[in-house]
Design an enzyme around this catalytic site. Sequence first.
Site, PDB file in Angstrom:
ATOM      1  N   ASN A  35       6.869   2.531  -3.136  1.00  0.00           N
ATOM      2  CA  ASN A  35       5.824   2.901  -4.104  1.00  0.00           C
ATOM      3  C   ASN A  35       5.561   1.830  -5.155  1.00  0.00           C
ATOM      4  O   ASN A  35       4.416   1.664  -5.593  1.00  0.00           O
ATOM      5  CB  ASN A  35       6.252   4.212  -4.793  1.00  0.00           C
ATOM      6  CG  ASN A  35       5.532   4.433  -6.106  1.00  0.00           C
ATOM      7  OD1 ASN A  35       4.372   4.882  -6.138  1.00  0.00           O
ATOM      8  ND2 ASN A  35       6.168   4.094  -7.225  1.00  0.00           N
ATOM      9  N   SER A  59      -3.981   1.300  -1.368  1.00  0.00           N
ATOM     10  CA  SER A  59      -4.902   1.678  -2.452  1.00  0.00           C
ATOM     11  C   SER A  59      -6.309   1.726  -1.862  1.00  0.00           C
ATOM     12  O   SER A  59      -6.583   1.033  -0.860  1.00  0.00           O
ATOM     13  CB  SER A  59      -4.858   0.615  -3.554  1.00  0.00           C
ATOM     14  OG  SER A  59      -5.981   0.747  -4.413  1.00  0.00           O
ATOM     15  N   TYR A 116      -4.589  -8.030  -5.967  1.00  0.00           N
ATOM     16  CA  TYR A 116      -4.213  -6.624  -5.773  1.00  0.00           C
ATOM     17  C   TYR A 116      -4.841  -6.084  -4.489  1.00  0.00           C
ATOM     18  O   TYR A 116      -4.151  -5.530  -3.627  1.00  0.00           O
ATOM     19  CB  TYR A 116      -4.660  -5.804  -6.987  1.00  0.00           C
ATOM     20  CG  TYR A 116      -4.216  -4.356  -6.932  1.00  0.00           C
ATOM     21  CD1 TYR A 116      -2.912  -3.999  -7.246  1.00  0.00           C
ATOM     22  CD2 TYR A 116      -5.108  -3.356  -6.547  1.00  0.00           C
ATOM     23  CE1 TYR A 116      -2.502  -2.668  -7.190  1.00  0.00           C
ATOM     24  CE2 TYR A 116      -4.702  -2.029  -6.494  1.00  0.00           C
ATOM     25  CZ  TYR A 116      -3.398  -1.690  -6.815  1.00  0.00           C
ATOM     26  OH  TYR A 116      -3.003  -0.375  -6.745  1.00  0.00           O
ATOM     27  N   LYS A 131      -2.843  -4.987  -1.051  1.00  0.00           N
ATOM     28  CA  LYS A 131      -2.911  -3.595  -0.595  1.00  0.00           C
ATOM     29  C   LYS A 131      -3.504  -3.517   0.818  1.00  0.00           C
ATOM     30  O   LYS A 131      -3.130  -2.655   1.612  1.00  0.00           O
ATOM     31  CB  LYS A 131      -3.713  -2.748  -1.586  1.00  0.00           C
ATOM     32  CG  LYS A 131      -3.017  -2.579  -2.943  1.00  0.00           C
ATOM     33  CD  LYS A 131      -1.669  -1.888  -2.798  1.00  0.00           C
ATOM     34  CE  LYS A 131      -0.971  -1.632  -4.108  1.00  0.00           C
ATOM     35  NZ  LYS A 131       0.316  -0.937  -3.949  1.00  0.00           N
ATOM     36  N   ALA A 177      -6.012  -7.736  -1.962  1.00  0.00           N
ATOM     37  CA  ALA A 177      -5.510  -8.447  -0.778  1.00  0.00           C
ATOM     38  C   ALA A 177      -4.132  -7.926  -0.363  1.00  0.00           C
ATOM     39  O   ALA A 177      -3.865  -7.717   0.825  1.00  0.00           O
ATOM     40  CB  ALA A 177      -5.451  -9.950  -1.062  1.00  0.00           C
TER      41      ALA A 177
HETATM   42  N1  LIG Z   1      -2.305   4.804 -10.485  1.00  0.00           N
HETATM   43  C1  LIG Z   1      -3.293   4.587  -9.656  1.00  0.00           C
HETATM   44  O1  LIG Z   1      -4.451   4.938  -9.902  1.00  0.00           O
HETATM   45  C2  LIG Z   1      -3.029   3.900  -8.344  1.00  0.00           C
HETATM   46  C3  LIG Z   1      -4.114   3.759  -7.439  1.00  0.00           C
HETATM   47  C4  LIG Z   1      -3.881   3.152  -6.229  1.00  0.00           C
HETATM   48  C5  LIG Z   1      -2.606   2.693  -5.907  1.00  0.00           C
HETATM   49  N2  LIG Z   1      -1.604   2.833  -6.804  1.00  0.00           N
HETATM   50  C6  LIG Z   1      -0.282   2.322  -6.428  1.00  0.00           C
HETATM   51  O2  LIG Z   1       0.702   3.318  -6.611  1.00  0.00           O
HETATM   52  C7  LIG Z   1       1.939   2.696  -6.955  1.00  0.00           C
HETATM   53  C8  LIG Z   1       2.472   3.283  -8.234  1.00  0.00           C
HETATM   54  O3  LIG Z   1       1.515   3.086  -9.258  1.00  0.00           O
HETATM   55  P1  LIG Z   1       1.661   3.708 -10.713  1.00  0.00           P
HETATM   56  O4  LIG Z   1       0.288   3.921 -11.215  1.00  0.00           O
HETATM   57  O5  LIG Z   1       2.635   4.833 -10.705  1.00  0.00           O
HETATM   58  O6  LIG Z   1       2.272   2.445 -11.489  1.00  0.00           O
HETATM   59  P2  LIG Z   1       3.198   2.382 -12.785  1.00  0.00           P
HETATM   60  O7  LIG Z   1       2.911   1.047 -13.391  1.00  0.00           O
HETATM   61  O8  LIG Z   1       3.067   3.597 -13.612  1.00  0.00           O
HETATM   62  O9  LIG Z   1       4.669   2.386 -12.161  1.00  0.00           O
HETATM   63  C9  LIG Z   1       5.123   1.339 -11.337  1.00  0.00           C
HETATM   64  C10 LIG Z   1       6.639   1.263 -11.419  1.00  0.00           C
HETATM   65  O10 LIG Z   1       7.057   0.172 -10.583  1.00  0.00           O
HETATM   66  C11 LIG Z   1       8.035  -0.575 -11.290  1.00  0.00           C
HETATM   67  N3  LIG Z   1       8.046  -1.958 -10.829  1.00  0.00           N
HETATM   68  C12 LIG Z   1       7.091  -2.905 -11.053  1.00  0.00           C
HETATM   69  N4  LIG Z   1       7.466  -4.075 -10.521  1.00  0.00           N
HETATM   70  C13 LIG Z   1       8.681  -3.865  -9.931  1.00  0.00           C
HETATM   71  C14 LIG Z   1       9.588  -4.700  -9.237  1.00  0.00           C
HETATM   72  N5  LIG Z   1       9.339  -6.012  -9.043  1.00  0.00           N
HETATM   73  N6  LIG Z   1      10.745  -4.156  -8.757  1.00  0.00           N
HETATM   74  C15 LIG Z   1      11.023  -2.842  -8.977  1.00  0.00           C
HETATM   75  N7  LIG Z   1      10.204  -2.010  -9.652  1.00  0.00           N
HETATM   76  C16 LIG Z   1       9.048  -2.513 -10.129  1.00  0.00           C
HETATM   77  C17 LIG Z   1       7.623  -0.464 -12.757  1.00  0.00           C
HETATM   78  O11 LIG Z   1       8.722  -0.768 -13.632  1.00  0.00           O
HETATM   79  C18 LIG Z   1       7.148   0.966 -12.836  1.00  0.00           C
HETATM   80  O12 LIG Z   1       8.205   1.857 -13.166  1.00  0.00           O
HETATM   81  C19 LIG Z   1       1.652   1.193  -7.032  1.00  0.00           C
HETATM   82  O13 LIG Z   1       1.965   0.579  -5.802  1.00  0.00           O
HETATM   83  C20 LIG Z   1       0.160   1.147  -7.258  1.00  0.00           C
HETATM   84  O14 LIG Z   1      -0.420  -0.055  -6.831  1.00  0.00           O
HETATM   85  C21 LIG Z   1      -1.774   3.417  -8.016  1.00  0.00           C
END
Ligand SMILES: NC(=O)c1ccc[n+]([C@@H]2O[C@H](COP(=O)([O-])OP(=O)(O)OC[C@H]3O[C@@H](n4cnc5c(N)ncnc54)[C@H](O)[C@@H]3O)[C@@H](O)[C@H]2O)c1
Length: 256
Positions: free
Chosen positions: A92, A149, A163, A167, A165
């Site tokens: 995730n 995403s 981002y 995903k 690319a």
């Molecule tokens: N929120 C959205 O609208 C959305 C939309 C599409 C995709 N996503 C994807 O869902 C996933 C979660 O997103 P979110 O919104 O909960 O993000 P968020 O920023 O709230 O949480 C991401 C977590 O990942 C951790 N993290 C970041 N880099 C890291 C690393 N190198 N090693 C270990 N942990 C790491 C962070 O500390 C954080 O706790 C991501 O992959 C994001 O791209 C989110």
Amino acid sequence: MQSTKFKARTVLVTGAASGIGAKIAEHFGLLGATVAIVDLNNVVLEAKKNELLAKGINALAYCADISNYESCKKAYDYFYNEIGFIDTLINNAGISPKHDGKPYKIWDLPPEEWNTVVNVNLNGTFNFIRILVPEMINNKFGKIINTSSVAAHAFLPIVSCHYSATKAAITGLTRHLAGELGPFNINVNAVAPGRIETPMVTAVGEEVNSTFITDTPLGRLGTPQEVADVIEFLASDQSHFVTGQVIDVSGGWLMR
Ligand SMILES: NC(=O)c1ccc[n+]([C@@H]2O[C@H](COP(=O)([O-])OP(=O)(O)OC[C@H]3O[C@@H](n4cnc5c(N)ncnc54)[C@H](O)[C@@H]3O)[C@@H](O)[C@H]2O)c1
């Protein structure tokens, strides 16, 4: 409410300190799974683990950087020592850097930032798969769920090209591995969230999110719980014949 649906299961969730990952960890824990949580932010990760333990969830935590193979290997060795075979991997964690709430256009994008995003989003997805798959093959069972995403499939002006690319690469990785690992009874799927209410999303202005809501047939942002619910299906006995799929969780923002 506690359930026993995943009682016999062990689930590793990356990026579990915050946002969608934190909800996924809690959701699987409440379904009876043992949850192994990983994040870069040790303070918030430990707090999350204690919160899960207080809810009666069997949780273990290890601070690791998913972009670093050795760091992931150390996390895995710790978990394996404590709980043995991990049958479900939920990749995730991901990043989408912003600058004053805005993404870089390609003509401003520092190559170092490109590399960082590739390292975290793509290499970080590869690392735990590479590490966990041999035991899944030995056990002839595994569920891998990656996080793509809607940005992989449509132009999203609020993110940078790194981002989108990465995903998109995750969807390619998911489909390829579904083919390679199917013969070992390992399912590989992905979710492609739309706009989900998490710190990543609230980091940009309200105006951006309201534009999104206007373009979303269901007329609102999604919740981390709604992503966790789809992942539950992909990790469950109800999806044994589903592999190589990318499921949009976008309120209809994207229809394909
Ligand atoms: N929120 C959205 O609208 C959305 C939309 C599409 C995709 N996503 C994807 O869902 C996933 C979660 O997103 P979110 O919104 O909960 O993000 P968020 O920023 O709230 O949480 C991401 C977590 O990942 C951790 N993290 C970041 N880099 C890291 C690393 N190198 N090693 C270990 N942990 C790491 C962070 O500390 C954080 O706790 C991501 O992959 C994001 O791209 C989110």
